[in-house]
Design a protein around this motif. Structure first.
Motif, mmCIF file in Angstrom:
data_model
loop_
_atom_site.group_PDB
_atom_site.id
_atom_site.type_symbol
_atom_site.label_atom_id
_atom_site.label_comp_id
_atom_site.label_asym_id
_atom_site.label_seq_id
_atom_site.Cartn_x
_atom_site.Cartn_y
_atom_site.Cartn_z
ATOM 1 N N GLN A 203 -15.495 12.576 -26.760
ATOM 2 C CA GLN A 203 -16.825 12.256 -27.291
ATOM 3 C C GLN A 203 -16.857 10.831 -27.833
ATOM 4 O O GLN A 203 -17.831 10.085 -27.643
ATOM 5 N N GLU A 204 -15.794 10.453 -28.494
ATOM 6 C CA GLU A 204 -15.688 9.084 -29.012
ATOM 7 C C GLU A 204 -15.713 8.067 -27.881
ATOM 8 O O GLU A 204 -16.424 7.051 -27.943
ATOM 9 N N LEU A 205 -14.959 8.349 -26.830
ATOM 10 C CA LEU A 205 -14.867 7.403 -25.720
ATOM 11 C C LEU A 205 -16.133 7.359 -24.872
ATOM 12 O O LEU A 205 -16.479 6.308 -24.322
ATOM 13 N N PHE A 206 -16.846 8.489 -24.761
ATOM 14 C CA PHE A 206 -18.143 8.458 -24.096
ATOM 15 C C PHE A 206 -19.054 7.450 -24.794
ATOM 16 O O PHE A 206 -19.710 6.626 -24.152
ATOM 17 N N GLY A 207 -19.093 7.536 -26.121
ATOM 18 C CA GLY A 207 -19.931 6.625 -26.888
ATOM 19 C C GLY A 207 -19.534 5.177 -26.703
ATOM 20 O O GLY A 207 -20.384 4.290 -26.526
ATOM 21 N N LYS A 208 -18.225 4.914 -26.709
ATOM 22 C CA LYS A 208 -17.752 3.539 -26.541
ATOM 23 C C LYS A 208 -18.082 3.001 -25.163
ATOM 24 O O LYS A 208 -18.472 1.830 -25.017
ATOM 25 N N ALA A 209 -17.919 3.846 -24.140
ATOM 26 C CA ALA A 209 -18.216 3.402 -22.779
ATOM 27 C C ALA A 209 -19.694 3.064 -22.624
ATOM 28 O O ALA A 209 -20.062 2.069 -21.985
ATOM 29 N N ILE A 210 -20.544 3.879 -23.215
ATOM 30 C CA ILE A 210 -21.982 3.625 -23.140
ATOM 31 C C ILE A 210 -22.328 2.334 -23.863
ATOM 32 O O ILE A 210 -23.060 1.473 -23.343
ATOM 33 N N GLN A 211 -21.796 2.157 -25.064
ATOM 34 C CA GLN A 211 -22.082 0.948 -25.830
ATOM 35 C C GLN A 211 -21.619 -0.304 -25.098
ATOM 36 O O GLN A 211 -22.273 -1.349 -25.146
ATOM 37 N N ALA A 212 -20.490 -0.193 -24.396
ATOM 38 C CA ALA A 212 -19.910 -1.361 -23.735
ATOM 39 C C ALA A 212 -20.591 -1.707 -22.422
ATOM 40 O O ALA A 212 -20.530 -2.863 -21.979
ATOM 41 N N THR A 213 -21.253 -0.728 -21.779
ATOM 42 C CA THR A 213 -21.719 -0.967 -20.402
ATOM 43 C C THR A 213 -23.196 -0.661 -20.165
ATOM 44 O O THR A 213 -23.668 -0.802 -19.041
ATOM 45 N N ASP A 214 -23.929 -0.232 -21.195
ATOM 46 C CA ASP A 214 -25.365 -0.029 -21.006
ATOM 47 C C ASP A 214 -26.042 -1.377 -20.809
ATOM 48 O O ASP A 214 -25.760 -2.344 -21.522
ATOM 49 N N ALA A 215 -26.922 -1.464 -19.832
ATOM 50 C CA ALA A 215 -27.663 -2.697 -19.563
ATOM 51 C C ALA A 215 -28.965 -2.321 -18.882
ATOM 52 O O ALA A 215 -29.089 -1.247 -18.289
ATOM 53 N N ASP A 216 -29.942 -3.203 -18.940
ATOM 54 C CA ASP A 216 -31.231 -2.913 -18.316
ATOM 55 C C ASP A 216 -31.085 -2.693 -16.819
ATOM 56 O O ASP A 216 -31.822 -1.894 -16.224
ATOM 57 N N HIS A 217 -30.148 -3.388 -16.193
ATOM 58 C CA HIS A 217 -29.942 -3.222 -14.746
ATOM 59 C C HIS A 217 -29.000 -2.059 -14.431
ATOM 60 O O HIS A 217 -28.873 -1.678 -13.264
#
Length: 268
Positions: free
Chosen positions: A208-222
């Motif tokens: 769960q922690e790593l899901f959050g980190k991955a999203i924070q690191a790679t979410d982008a409008d594109h």
């Protein structure tokens, strides 16, 4: 409010069990919700036909989630109506010896969608910053390098015509327990069960922690992330179908222009 905006993860994401039970799109009637999923799937199929004919876009749908979160079920319910010529599924499991001999994105790049195609990643390149970190196969510094590489990879895909939709299928720990137990209790579902799932379950909090980190690191409008409440299988399908259809409609797809040379042509 647009459905996409409703589930968009953004940069500040903390995955909580309570959120998995939400059903913001549900009518409150499971039968009606299932009927709506079928209706949305039919509309997606119509959009996909224009996507395939026009070949002006490529669509990549990433389904990521812990064991039993419903990736296979999503594929079955949301994509089953689409013409098989225009949708393909890639399932990234443990890499082969040949795949290990290349960089970790090598096998992924081979499976990205072609013009006019919808490609669904059932698990994805994100396994290489999730499973690898849970088991300490890579360190934090390598993980950060991979986040940067994934950002570059997804930006390159977007800049060359790929529309990216990334969905985290979010279930609670209690829901996963129930689904695993159901597979054990029903002999007809034993083929779905792997003892390794129980070992991975011990790392629940870390995932769960790593899901959050991955999203924070790679979410982008594109390359946006959407967190899908998935304790309800029907609502999960409803949310993903709605996001995909909305995204396709926003592309303003049209059939190719008529061919002037065919005007008035009669077949004898």
């Amino acid at each position: 409010m647009k459905v996409c905006k409703q589930f968009r993860a953004g940069k500040q994401t903390k995955i909580k069990d309570a959120d998995a039970a939400q059903k913001p799109l549900s009518s409150g009637d499971k039968i009606k919700d299932k009927e709506l999923v079928t209706e949305l799937a039919t509309q997606i199929a119509a959009q996909q036909e224009m996507l395939f004919a026009g070949r002006s876009h490529k669509v990549l749908v990433v389904l990521q989630g812990i064991d039993t979160s419903g990736k296979d079920g999503t594929v079955k319910e949301v994509f089953s109506v689409i013409n098989p010529q225009g949708v393909h599924i890639a399932n990234f499991k443990a890499p082969s010896d040949i795949e290990r001999a290349h960089d970790y994105l090598w096998r992924v790049h081979q499976m990205v969608p072609q013009w006019g195609e919808i490609m669904v990643f059932n698990r994805s390149h994100y396994e290489d910053v999730l499973v690898t970190r849970v088991h300490d196969w890579i360190d934090e510094a390598e993980c950060e390098r991979r986040y940067a590489q994934i950002r570059d990879f997804e930006r390159m895909l977007a800049e060359t015509g790929t529309v990216i939709i990334k969905c985290l299928l979010h279930i609670s720990k209690d829901e996963q327990r129930d689904r695993l137990q159901e597979r054990i209790d029903d002999p007809a579902k034993h083929w779905k069960f792997d003892l390794q799932d129980l070992e991975e379950r011990k790392n629940w909090d870390r995932y769960q922690e790593l899901f959050g980190k991955a999203i924070q690191a790679t979410d982008a409008d594109h390359a946006p992330w959407y967190v899908i409440p998935a304790n309800s299988k029907t609502h999960r399908n409803l949310a993903i179908a709605s996001i995909l259809l909305e995204t396709l409609i926003d592309l303003k797809l049209k059939p190719p222009a008529a061919k002037p040379e065919l005007k008035g042509l009669k077949i004898e």
